[in-house]
Design an enzyme around this catalytic site. Structure first.
Site, PDB file in Angstrom:
ATOM      1  N   ASP A   1      -3.749 -17.978   0.628  1.00 31.17           N
ATOM      2  CA  ASP A   1      -4.703 -18.648  -0.268  1.00 31.17           C
ATOM      3  C   ASP A   1      -5.482 -19.714   0.498  1.00 31.17           C
ATOM      4  O   ASP A   1      -6.709 -19.829   0.386  1.00 31.17           O
ATOM      5  CB  ASP A   1      -4.005 -19.224  -1.520  1.00 31.17           C
TER       6      ASP A   1
ATOM      7  N   LYS B   1       2.324 -15.175   2.944  1.00 29.02           N
ATOM      8  CA  LYS B   1       2.581 -15.894   1.688  1.00 29.02           C
ATOM      9  C   LYS B   1       4.088 -16.149   1.629  1.00 29.02           C
ATOM     10  O   LYS B   1       4.786 -15.793   0.671  1.00 29.02           O
ATOM     11  CB  LYS B   1       2.075 -15.042   0.503  1.00 29.02           C
TER      12      LYS B   1
ATOM     13  N   TYR C   1       0.813  -1.216   0.000  1.00 31.31           N
ATOM     14  CA  TYR C   1       0.000   0.000   0.000  1.00 31.31           C
ATOM     15  C   TYR C   1       0.846   1.265   0.000  1.00 31.31           C
ATOM     16  O   TYR C   1       0.465   2.268  -0.592  1.00 31.31           O
ATOM     17  CB  TYR C   1      -0.892   0.037   1.253  1.00 31.31           C
TER      18      TYR C   1
ATOM     19  N   ASP D   1      -7.063  -6.679   4.059  1.00 30.47           N
ATOM     20  CA  ASP D   1      -8.127  -5.981   3.324  1.00 30.47           C
ATOM     21  C   ASP D   1      -9.043  -7.004   2.665  1.00 30.47           C
ATOM     22  O   ASP D   1     -10.272  -6.957   2.798  1.00 30.47           O
ATOM     23  CB  ASP D   1      -7.489  -5.075   2.261  1.00 30.47           C
TER      24      ASP D   1
HETATM   25  C1  IPM Z   1     -10.668  -0.570   3.346  1.00 34.40           C
HETATM   26  C2  IPM Z   1     -10.622  -0.025   1.943  1.00 34.40           C
HETATM   27  C3  IPM Z   1      -9.363   0.791   1.729  1.00 34.40           C
HETATM   28  C4  IPM Z   1      -8.187  -0.170   1.830  1.00 34.40           C
HETATM   29  C5  IPM Z   1      -9.277   1.583   0.413  1.00 34.40           C
HETATM   30  C6  IPM Z   1     -10.455   2.473   0.210  1.00 34.40           C
HETATM   31  C7  IPM Z   1      -8.025   2.409   0.374  1.00 34.40           C
HETATM   32  O1  IPM Z   1     -10.768  -1.033   1.009  1.00 34.40           O
HETATM   33  O2  IPM Z   1     -10.612   0.225   4.299  1.00 34.40           O
HETATM   34  O3  IPM Z   1     -10.813  -1.780   3.516  1.00 34.40           O
HETATM   35  O4  IPM Z   1      -7.826  -0.821   0.839  1.00 34.40           O
HETATM   36  O5  IPM Z   1      -7.619  -0.254   2.924  1.00 34.40           O
HETATM   37 MN    MN Z   2     -11.326  -2.940   1.901  1.00 31.44          MN
END
Ligand code: IPM
Ligand code: MN
Ligand code: NAD
Length: 347
Positions: A218, A186, A136, A242
């Site tokens: 996975d 992973k 990220y 996420d």
């Molecule tokens: C979450 C969202 C965010 C992330 C996006 C909007 C940046 O999907 O809070 O789960 O990927 O963390």
């Molecule tokens: Mn999300």
């Protein structure tokens, strides 16, 4: 008790409104709510998804209640101007590295999940997701290769201190629950994950009572639908967390039910539903506000130390569901405000 309220885009304002009604109904002495612009709404008003004024409001508060950001009309903008940068920026700027995403089946919803009821009814888990690192926040870019092909790239990495501090959160959470921690990575393919696994094993020595297991992501995705009852606390990186948390939401019935806390060191935190701005239903009064209402409960618990008030909100939401009041996401007919009304009555 100053709380920043950032409603954002799409269904963000609709669901946040209901959570604010719940907070106001509790009549907590000294509670002050201060609003701020984020996301596409902030971009159209101030030219930036996370204006400096909004960050100032965040810093002046003890916690943030956040709706959602995301607006497809902004998808053509340069990445740093897109709505999602508001939530990513807040997480990074405020050091919100520990994301807690609990998932449990509510009484009365066992038949409404996409799993068989006897499988779903066993779910009571907590995903501890790292929130400040991973692919990220690494360098990224678009480039042209020598042969003329375009290439997009994103750098995935974790430094050992980043893994250590989220592992600590995972082990501490496990100590407060059933002392089982599953670290998801992973490591069979990624060096980032190999370091993750090595560091989690090192931290485990400080928590001899916790039973630590490791699972590849996975397999974890598969096990989460096969036998979700086997999980208690899951600790994982930003990207895997996420994805697995959206999946966990359907295992308990709907993404409209899952709350989250994003915590810094100490008591400061941002609280938001795990879902997004849901442009497909925005403005129609159809969104389920329960995830945001439950996020407000987490805020009272973690940032303000108001356990009793938090438990009251959670009980009111559970009772609303047990009484059969459900939004379209759960096959019911109740709209956003009607669900808010029902929770308020039960408070
Ligand atoms: C979450 C969202 C965010 C992330 C996006 C909007 C940046 O999907 O809070 O789960 O990927 O963390
Ligand atoms: Mn999300
Ligand atoms: P989403 O979570 O917004 O929606 C996915 C699906 O779930 C949609 O069909 C939506 O209608 C439904 N849904 C979501 N929340 C619901 C609720 N409370 N009640 C009923 N149904 C609900 O994910 P998406 O469609 O992939 O993303 C839409 C936008 O939101 C994108 O711009 C994305 O970047 C953004 N997003 C923001 C956040 C955040 O602010 N933290 C989180 C996830 C996605």
């Amino acid at each position: 008790m100053r709380i920043a309220v950032f409603a954002g885009d799409g269904i963000g304002p609709e669901v946040t409104e209901q959570a604010v009604r719940v907070l106001e109904k509790l009549d907590l002495p000294g509670l002050e709510l201060v609003e701020g612009d984020v996301g596409g709404a902030a971009y159209y008003k101030h030219g930036h998804p996370l204006p400096a004024e909004t960050l100032d409001v965040a810093r002046s508060a003890q916690a943030i209640l956040f709706g959602a950001v995301g607006d497809f009309s902004c998808d053509h903008l340069e990445r740093h101007l897109r709505p999602e940068q508001a939530i990513l920026g807040l997480r990074k700027e405020l050091g919100l590295f520990a994301n807690l995403r609990p998932a449990q089946v509510f009484a009365g919803l066992e038949d409404l999940t996409t799993l068989r009821p006897e499988v779903a009814s066993k779910i009571d888990l907590l995903i501890v997701r790292e929130l400040n690192g991973d692919v990220y926040f690494g360098e990224k870019g678009m480039r042209r290769l020598e042969d003329g092909r375009r290439q997009g790239w994103d750098m995935m990495s974790y430094a050992e201190d980043e893994v250590r501090r989220i592992a600590q959160v995972g082990f501490k959470a496990a100590m407060g629950r059933s002392k089982k921690l599953c670290s998801v990575d992973k490591a069979n393919v990624l060096e980032t994950s190999q370091l993750w696994r090595d560091v989690v094993i090192e931290v485990a020595k400080e928590y001899p009572e916790v039973e630590l297991t490791h699972m590849y992501v996975d397999n974890a995705a598969m096990q989460l639908v096969k036998n979700p009852g086997q999980f208690d606390v899951i600790v994982t990186g930003n990207l895997f967390g996420d994805i697995l948390s959206d999946q966990a939401s359907m295992c308990v019935g709907s993404i409209g039910l899952l709350a989250s806390a994003s915590l810094a060191e100490g008591t400061y935190g941002l609280y938001e539903p795990i879902h997004g701005s849901a442009p497909d239903i925005a403005g129609k009064g159809l969104a389920n506000p329960m995830a945001t209402i439950l996020s407000a409960a987490m805020l009272l618990r973690h940032s303000l130390g108001l356990e009793a008030a938090a438990a009251r909100i959670e009980a009111a939401v559970a009772k609303t569901l047990a009484d059969g009041i459900k939004g379209g996401d759960l096959g019911g007919t109740a709209g956003t405000r009607e669900i808010g009304d029902a929770v308020l009555e039960r408070l």
